[in-house]
Design a protein around this motif. Structure first.
Motif, PDB file in Angstrom:
ATOM      1  N   ALA A  52      24.609  16.149  78.534  1.00 53.51           N
ATOM      2  CA  ALA A  52      25.412  14.926  78.429  1.00 53.51           C
ATOM      3  C   ALA A  52      24.530  13.709  78.170  1.00 53.51           C
ATOM      4  O   ALA A  52      24.894  12.812  77.392  1.00 53.51           O
ATOM      5  N   ALA A  53      23.360  13.664  78.815  1.00 56.14           N
ATOM      6  CA  ALA A  53      22.448  12.541  78.594  1.00 56.14           C
ATOM      7  C   ALA A  53      21.875  12.576  77.182  1.00 56.14           C
ATOM      8  O   ALA A  53      21.665  11.535  76.563  1.00 56.14           O
ATOM      9  N   ALA A  54      21.621  13.786  76.654  1.00 49.57           N
ATOM     10  CA  ALA A  54      21.151  13.911  75.271  1.00 49.57           C
ATOM     11  C   ALA A  54      22.211  13.386  74.304  1.00 49.57           C
ATOM     12  O   ALA A  54      21.894  12.791  73.271  1.00 49.57           O
ATOM     13  N   PHE A  55      23.468  13.589  74.642  1.00 44.06           N
ATOM     14  CA  PHE A  55      24.564  13.047  73.829  1.00 44.06           C
ATOM     15  C   PHE A  55      24.504  11.523  73.782  1.00 44.06           C
ATOM     16  O   PHE A  55      24.809  10.906  72.751  1.00 44.06           O
ATOM     17  N   GLN A  56      24.080  10.901  74.880  1.00 46.23           N
ATOM     18  CA  GLN A  56      23.938   9.435  74.893  1.00 46.23           C
ATOM     19  C   GLN A  56      22.854   8.979  73.921  1.00 46.23           C
ATOM     20  O   GLN A  56      22.960   7.916  73.320  1.00 46.23           O
ATOM     21  N   LEU A  57      21.810   9.803  73.760  1.00 50.86           N
ATOM     22  CA  LEU A  57      20.789   9.483  72.757  1.00 50.86           C
ATOM     23  C   LEU A  57      21.389   9.521  71.359  1.00 50.86           C
ATOM     24  O   LEU A  57      21.003   8.743  70.479  1.00 50.86           O
ATOM     25  N   GLY A  58      22.322  10.441  71.142  1.00 54.71           N
ATOM     26  CA  GLY A  58      23.024  10.466  69.867  1.00 54.71           C
ATOM     27  C   GLY A  58      23.840   9.202  69.652  1.00 54.71           C
ATOM     28  O   GLY A  58      23.853   8.634  68.553  1.00 54.71           O
ATOM     29  N   LEU A  59      24.503   8.740  70.696  1.00 58.97           N
ATOM     30  CA  LEU A  59      25.268   7.489  70.594  1.00 58.97           C
ATOM     31  C   LEU A  59      24.339   6.302  70.340  1.00 58.97           C
ATOM     32  O   LEU A  59      24.705   5.365  69.620  1.00 58.97           O
ATOM     33  N   LEU A  60      23.139   6.336  70.920  1.00 57.04           N
ATOM     34  CA  LEU A  60      22.164   5.276  70.665  1.00 57.04           C
ATOM     35  C   LEU A  60      21.857   5.194  69.175  1.00 57.04           C
ATOM     36  O   LEU A  60      21.804   4.098  68.594  1.00 57.04           O
ATOM     37  N   GLY A  61      21.660   6.348  68.534  1.00 57.43           N
ATOM     38  CA  GLY A  61      21.426   6.358  67.100  1.00 57.43           C
ATOM     39  C   GLY A  61      22.606   5.794  66.336  1.00 57.43           C
ATOM     40  O   GLY A  61      22.437   5.050  65.361  1.00 57.43           O
ATOM     41  N   LEU A  62      23.810   6.107  66.766  1.00 54.07           N
ATOM     42  CA  LEU A  62      25.009   5.594  66.101  1.00 54.07           C
ATOM     43  C   LEU A  62      25.095   4.079  66.203  1.00 54.07           C
ATOM     44  O   LEU A  62      25.374   3.391  65.208  1.00 54.07           O
ATOM     45  N   PHE A  63      24.839   3.538  67.376  1.00 48.59           N
ATOM     46  CA  PHE A  63      24.923   2.088  67.568  1.00 48.59           C
ATOM     47  C   PHE A  63      23.861   1.349  66.746  1.00 48.59           C
ATOM     48  O   PHE A  63      24.078   0.201  66.348  1.00 48.59           O
ATOM     49  N   GLN A  64      22.737   1.993  66.499  1.00 49.25           N
ATOM     50  CA  GLN A  64      21.719   1.363  65.653  1.00 49.25           C
ATOM     51  C   GLN A  64      22.057   1.514  64.173  1.00 49.25           C
ATOM     52  O   GLN A  64      21.654   0.690  63.346  1.00 49.25           O
ATOM     53  N   PHE A  65      22.794   2.576  63.829  1.00 52.52           N
ATOM     54  CA  PHE A  65      23.108   2.803  62.420  1.00 52.52           C
ATOM     55  C   PHE A  65      24.244   1.921  61.917  1.00 52.52           C
ATOM     56  O   PHE A  65      24.230   1.509  60.748  1.00 52.52           O
ATOM     57  N   ILE A  66      25.221   1.621  62.752  1.00 50.92           N
ATOM     58  CA  ILE A  66      26.394   0.866  62.288  1.00 50.92           C
ATOM     59  C   ILE A  66      26.005  -0.450  61.621  1.00 50.92           C
ATOM     60  O   ILE A  66      26.451  -0.737  60.495  1.00 50.92           O
ATOM     61  N   PRO A  67      25.168  -1.305  62.258  1.00 57.01           N
ATOM     62  CA  PRO A  67      24.782  -2.535  61.552  1.00 57.01           C
ATOM     63  C   PRO A  67      23.973  -2.266  60.284  1.00 57.01           C
ATOM     64  O   PRO A  67      24.069  -3.020  59.315  1.00 57.01           O
ATOM     65  N   LEU A  68      23.192  -1.190  60.282  1.00 58.74           N
ATOM     66  CA  LEU A  68      22.439  -0.844  59.084  1.00 58.74           C
ATOM     67  C   LEU A  68      23.382  -0.518  57.931  1.00 58.74           C
ATOM     68  O   LEU A  68      23.194  -0.981  56.803  1.00 58.74           O
ATOM     69  N   ALA A  69      24.414   0.269  58.221  1.00 55.03           N
ATOM     70  CA  ALA A  69      25.361   0.653  57.180  1.00 55.03           C
ATOM     71  C   ALA A  69      26.134  -0.553  56.659  1.00 55.03           C
ATOM     72  O   ALA A  69      26.375  -0.684  55.462  1.00 55.03           O
ATOM     73  N   LEU A  70      26.521  -1.455  57.562  1.00 55.58           N
ATOM     74  CA  LEU A  70      27.324  -2.606  57.166  1.00 55.58           C
ATOM     75  C   LEU A  70      26.513  -3.677  56.459  1.00 55.58           C
ATOM     76  O   LEU A  70      27.009  -4.333  55.529  1.00 55.58           O
ATOM     77  N   LEU A  71      25.264  -3.873  56.879  1.00 59.70           N
ATOM     78  CA  LEU A  71      24.488  -5.025  56.407  1.00 59.70           C
ATOM     79  C   LEU A  71      23.434  -4.701  55.356  1.00 59.70           C
ATOM     80  O   LEU A  71      22.806  -5.613  54.825  1.00 59.70           O
TER      81      LEU A  71
END
Length: 441
Positions: A52-71
């Motif tokens: 479950a904690a490893a899944f949070q690392l996946g979410l960390l990557g997602l939160f960093q990618f969203i602004p990259l994709a948009l901007l």
């Protein structure tokens, strides 16, 4: 190539190199500490299991990618529209603000997962702007014949700083958690001062006035219409997207290899160490022949080393049992893990060097900022979405299964891309491809 001036003989390039070196130390230190904090907070404060904690690392990557994709289109447009040093300085100062906020929260023991995710997203905003602007500066301060060597030297700055940053960040965090962030703030400010001393780097003047959205679309269309550029950029995207072993390093450090934050810093630095060795070699002996095929084989080695890292704890125990390797002052499993990560980084460096040189030299200067932003988006997507993929895969397959699956996937992708984009394996030199085709009888 031998008659080209050495990039370090150019004062502007020396200052540019130093600015990049300091900024990467700062950001890589911050990256490794954020990842450790996300995993540790999830395990300690939220009582999550390793999966479950490893899944949070996946979410960390997602939160960093969203602004990259948009901007990313905006960042590329900014690098082709405004004075490029100012864009880079702006991005550095945004990142310094993020580090300051994380330092204050860490000092006051006030971190939560939502706060970490939000600040990681702002870190992504800073990175999306600094990438295209810094990439577009180098070709304007060195002559074209010196650019491959300048890229290799720039990679030395990046990779050596990527060795120092995680190692220092992990050690400082173990001694004084907030101290790693104070160091990041100071280095980002110094980097901004250094880049400010480079002569102004303006994009080429526009022959006609265009709407910003149209310019952004043109950059995307140009990249996707040039098969060679598209193949080079997407190879990295899909290979690293699958083989995102570094995303799971906190899991290996805490629960598989049992080496703690100090060991995490060493694990995070190992790929950069291998990459730095290759970058130093390439700065003295730049590649000249069969560059495309060498790039493809480098990605295959990258995948094999990823698989080796996934099984490092098993390989170490099989070879040495639980014995400690005295002259390395570490356990056998840790030694195998570091070795595999160093090989992984060396192979990735060769691929990055070839791809970076080919993309820069095959792109008109007026489009470099926008094409660099698309390339940066692919690299960031492969890293951040690779973290997301690794987190999801770890939740399903376990951390070891996720790493091994990713390494095998990178090898398969390389074979597919070699067939889909024969232009890649047929690239003999760094000379622009249209010129090579003119010479072909």
């Amino acid at each position: 190539m031998s008659s080209a001036p050495h990039p370090f003989s150019i004062p502007d390039y020396r200052r540019y190199w130093l600015a990049r070196f300091m900024a990467v130390i700062a950001t890589m230190s911050m990256v490794v500490v954020i990842a450790w904090q996300v995993y540790d907070v999830a395990r300690t404060d939220y009582g999550m299991s390793p999966k479950a904690a490893a899944f949070q690392l996946g979410l960390l990557g997602l939160f960093q990618f969203i602004p990259l994709a948009l901007l990313t289109p905006v960042a590329g447009w900014a690098a082709d529209r405004f004075e490029r040093r100012r864009v880079a300085i702006f991005a550095n100062m945004v990142d310094a603000g993020v580090a300051l906020g994380l330092g204050v929260l860490t000092y006051n023991d006030a971190l939560t997962l939502p706060l970490l995710f939000v600040l990681a997203a702002f870190h992504g905003v800073a990175r999306v702007f600094v990438g295209p602007s810094m990439a577009a500066i180098a070709p304007n301060i060195v002559p074209p014949e010196s650019l491959p060597r300048a890229i290799a030297l720039g990679s030395i700055a990046w990779q050596s700083a990527s060795v120092i940053g995680p190692a220092v960040g992990g050690l400082m965090y173990a001694q004084n958690a907030a101290g790693s962030y104070w160091m990041t703030v100071a280095l980002l400010i110094l980097s901004s001062i250094s880049i400010a001393t480079v002569r102004p780097v303006f994009p080429p003047p526009m022959t006609e006035k265009k709407h910003p959205v149209r310019m952004m679309v043109e950059g995307m269309k140009y990249t996707f219409s040039e098969r060679f550029l598209l193949g080079a950029i997407t190879l990295d995207l899909f290979a690293v997207l699958l083989a995102g072993a570094t995303a799971l390093l906190p899991v290996y450090a805490r629960d598989i290899l049992h080496v703690g934050p100090d060991g995490l810093g060493q694990l995070r630095a190992a790929p950069a160490f291998g990459a730095a060795i290759v970058a130093i070699y390439l700065s003295f002996r730049p590649l000249k022949h069969n560059v495309g095929a060498k790039m493809l084989w480098a990605v295959v080695v990258f995948g094999i080393a990823t698989i080796g890292f996934g099984y490092s704890h098993i390989i170490g125990q099989y070879l040495f049992g639980d014995a400690k390797i005295d002259w390395l002052n570490m356990g056998a499993s840790m030694a195998v893990a570091l070795s595999m990560l160093a090989i992984l980084g060396a192979a990735d460096m060769l691929s990055v060097y070839v791809r970076g040189s080919l993309v820069q030299l095959n792109t008109p200067d007026a489009m470099r900022g926008r094409v660099s932003s698309v390339s940066g988006l692919a690299i960031s997507a492969s890293n951040e979405l690779g973290e997301l993929q690794s987190g999801f895969a770890a939740a399903l397959l376990g951390p070891v299964g996720a790493v091994v699956f990713g390494g095998a996937g990178a090898i398969v992708i390389t074979g597919i891309w070699a067939r889909l984009f024969p232009e890649l394996k047929n690239a003999r030199t760094f000379e622009p491809q249209f010129r090579q085709s003119e010479k072909t009888p």
